[in-house]
Enzyme design. Structure first.
Site, PDB file in Angstrom:
ATOM      1  N   THR A   1      -4.102   4.980  -1.236  1.00  0.00           N
ATOM      2  CA  THR A   1      -5.103   5.507  -0.304  1.00  0.00           C
ATOM      3  C   THR A   1      -5.715   6.818  -0.810  1.00  0.00           C
ATOM      4  O   THR A   1      -5.260   7.395  -1.807  1.00  0.00           O
ATOM      5  CB  THR A   1      -4.505   5.723   1.104  1.00  0.00           C
ATOM      6  OG1 THR A   1      -3.491   6.716   1.011  1.00  0.00           O
ATOM      7  CG2 THR A   1      -3.927   4.442   1.669  1.00  0.00           C
TER       8      THR A   1
ATOM      9  N   GLU B   1       0.830  -1.219   0.000  1.00  0.00           N
ATOM     10  CA  GLU B   1       0.000   0.000   0.000  1.00  0.00           C
ATOM     11  C   GLU B   1       0.862   1.265   0.000  1.00  0.00           C
ATOM     12  O   GLU B   1       1.861   1.341   0.707  1.00  0.00           O
ATOM     13  CB  GLU B   1      -0.891   0.004   1.249  1.00  0.00           C
ATOM     14  CG  GLU B   1      -1.802   1.228   1.316  1.00  0.00           C
ATOM     15  CD  GLU B   1      -3.023   0.961   2.169  1.00  0.00           C
ATOM     16  OE1 GLU B   1      -3.691  -0.065   1.964  1.00  0.00           O
ATOM     17  OE2 GLU B   1      -3.284   1.774   3.051  1.00  0.00           O
TER      18      GLU B   1
ATOM     19  N   GLY C   1     -14.345   6.632   5.658  1.00  0.00           N
ATOM     20  CA  GLY C   1     -13.410   7.705   6.029  1.00  0.00           C
ATOM     21  C   GLY C   1     -13.679   8.140   7.452  1.00  0.00           C
ATOM     22  O   GLY C   1     -14.737   7.848   8.025  1.00  0.00           O
TER      23      GLY C   1
END
Ligand code: FAD
Length: 299
Positions: A48, A17, A108
Site C-alpha cells: 500500500t 497485501e 486516496g
C-alpha cells in the site's frame, strides 16, 4: 510478471497485501514480516501507499526487496489526491526503476484538514485521472483500481459509484479489488451489478482476517463495511481470549474464501496486514483446496 496474466488463467489465485513502515525505525520489522509473507509464495503481493505522504517513501523499497528475493509478482499502490504532477511522476519513475510492472491506481482519502476546501486548483481529483496518465505514459503497466461493494462513502448511490467505476475501467484499469468484505453475498450481488453495467474485468474480493477484538471497530470505521451478526457473535464469545480470537478470525476468513472459490470466484485478495502468522494460517487451511504444490511453488 503482469498480474492480469495471473488473473486470467483458469486457476485459483490467492494474493496477500502488506503495508510499508511509517518511520525509518520500523523499516527492519516490516522488511522481516513482509519477507516471511513472501516466502509463502502467494500469487502476487501488493504494497500500500500513504495518501498523506507518511507511508509513501517506502512502498517501492518494500516491494523491490520482495521482488529481488522471492519469485513473487509485485503490485505497488499509488495515490494521487494529495500529490502534485511532479510527485506522481517521481513515484512512477521509482516504480519503473524497481522493475515493478503493476500499479494499483488510487485517488486516496482526502486529508481531514482539506475536506471542504476548494479543490479546483488541485492536480488530481479522481483516480481515473491517474489511470489515464499511466496509460498515456511510456510504461506498459498492468493497472488495478479500487471498488466498493458497499458503495464508496462519498457516492450519492451505487448507480453513480458504478458509473464512475466503469470510467476507471474504460480508462485502462485491467482489474479491480474490493474494499474489505465480510459478507460474501454483498460481493456476489455487486459483481452481478458490475457485469450488468458492462464491467468485464476480473474483480478480486478483498478479505480481511480480523484476529483481535480491537480490530473490529477500527475495520468498520476504516472501511464502513457491514459486519455480519455471525462474526459479531464470534467476537463476543472469543474476543477476550487472544489465541482463540486469532484462530476464529483466520477460520472465518478461510470459510469466506472457500465459499468464494466454490462459487466460481477464482481470484481472492487477502489483507494480511504484515502478519505472517495470519498469512500462514490462511495458506495452511487452504492447501488441500488450492492443491498441495500451489503456494509452495513460484507461479
Ligand atoms: P475514486 O475512484 O476517484 O473514487 C472516489 C469517489 O469519487 C467515489 O465516490 C467515486 O464514485 C467518485 N468519483 C469518481 N470519479 C468521479 C467523477 N468523475 N465525478 C464525480 N465523482 C467521481 N488508500 C491509500 O491511501 N493507500 C492505499 O494504498 C490504498 N489502497 C486501497 C486498496 C483498495 C483495494 C481499496 C478498495 C482502497 C484503497 N485505499 C488506499 C483507499 C482509497 O484511497 C479510498 O477509498 C479513497 O477514498 C478512494 O480512492 P479511489 O481510488 O477508489 O477513488
Amino acid at each position: 510478471m503482469k498480474i492480469i496474466d495471473i488473473l486470467q488463467k483458469d486457476e485459483m489465485s490467492l494474493s496477500f497485501e502488506v503495508f510499508p513502515p511509517k518511520k525509518d525505525t520500523a523499516f527492519e520489522n516490516v522488511r522481516v514480516a513482509t519477507e516471511k509473507i513472501a516466502a509463502l509464495h502467494p500469487s502476487f503481493m501488493s504494497v500500500t501507499y500513504g495518501a498523506g505522504g507518511g507511508r509513501s517513501r517506502y512502498t517501492v523499497d518494500i516491494a523491490k526487496n520482495i521482488e529481488d528475493k522471492f519469485d513473487v509478482p509485485l503490485l505497488a499502490h499509488l495515490t494521487c489526491i494529495s500529490s502534485t504532477k511532479e510527485d506522481v511522476k517521481n513515484q512512477i519513475e521509482a516504480i519503473r526503476g524497481a522493475g515493478i510492472e503493476n500499479v494499483m491506481a488510487l485517488r486516496g482519502d482526502i486529508p481531514e484538514e482539506l475536506q471542504g476546501s476548494d479543490r479546483s486548483d488541485w492536480d488530481y481529483h479522481y483516480a481515473v485521472e491517474l489511470i489515464r496518465e499511466l496509460k498515456e505514459g511510456p510504461d506498459d503497466f498492468c493497472i488495478g483500481a479500487a471498488c466498493y461493494p458497499e458503495v464508496h462513502p462519498e457516492s450519492a448511490n451505487q448507480r453513480e459509484d458504478i458509473k464512475h467505476l466503469k470510467e476507471k475501467v474504460d480508462a485502462g484499469a485491467d482489474f479491480l479489488t474490493t474494499q474489505m468484505v465480510f459478507d460474501n453475498n454483498l460481493f456476489f450481488s455487486f459483481l452481478y451489478k458490475l457485469r450488468e453495467a458492462g464491467v468485464t474485468v476480473p474483480v478480486l474480493p478483498g478479505i480481511m482476517p480480523i484476529t483481535n477484538a480491537k480490530q473490529v471497530e477500527s475495520a468498520i470505521k476504516m472501511s464502513g463495511s457491514f459486519m455480519p451478526q455471525r462474526f459479531r457473535t464470534i467476537v463476543d464469545k472469543f474476543g477476550s481470549d487472544p489465541e482463540a480470537m486469532r484462530q476464529a478470525g483466520i477460520m472465518y476468513a478461510v470459510d469466506q474464501i472457500i465459499d468464494l472459490y466454490a462459487n466460481g470466484i477464482t481470484n481472492v485478495h487477502v489483507y494480511t496486514m504484515n502478519k505472517p502468522d495470519v498469512a500462514e494460517g490462511i495458506k495452511n487451511n487452504l492447501q488441500g483446496i488450492l492443491g498441495k504444490d500451489f503456494l509452495d511453488s513460484a507461479n
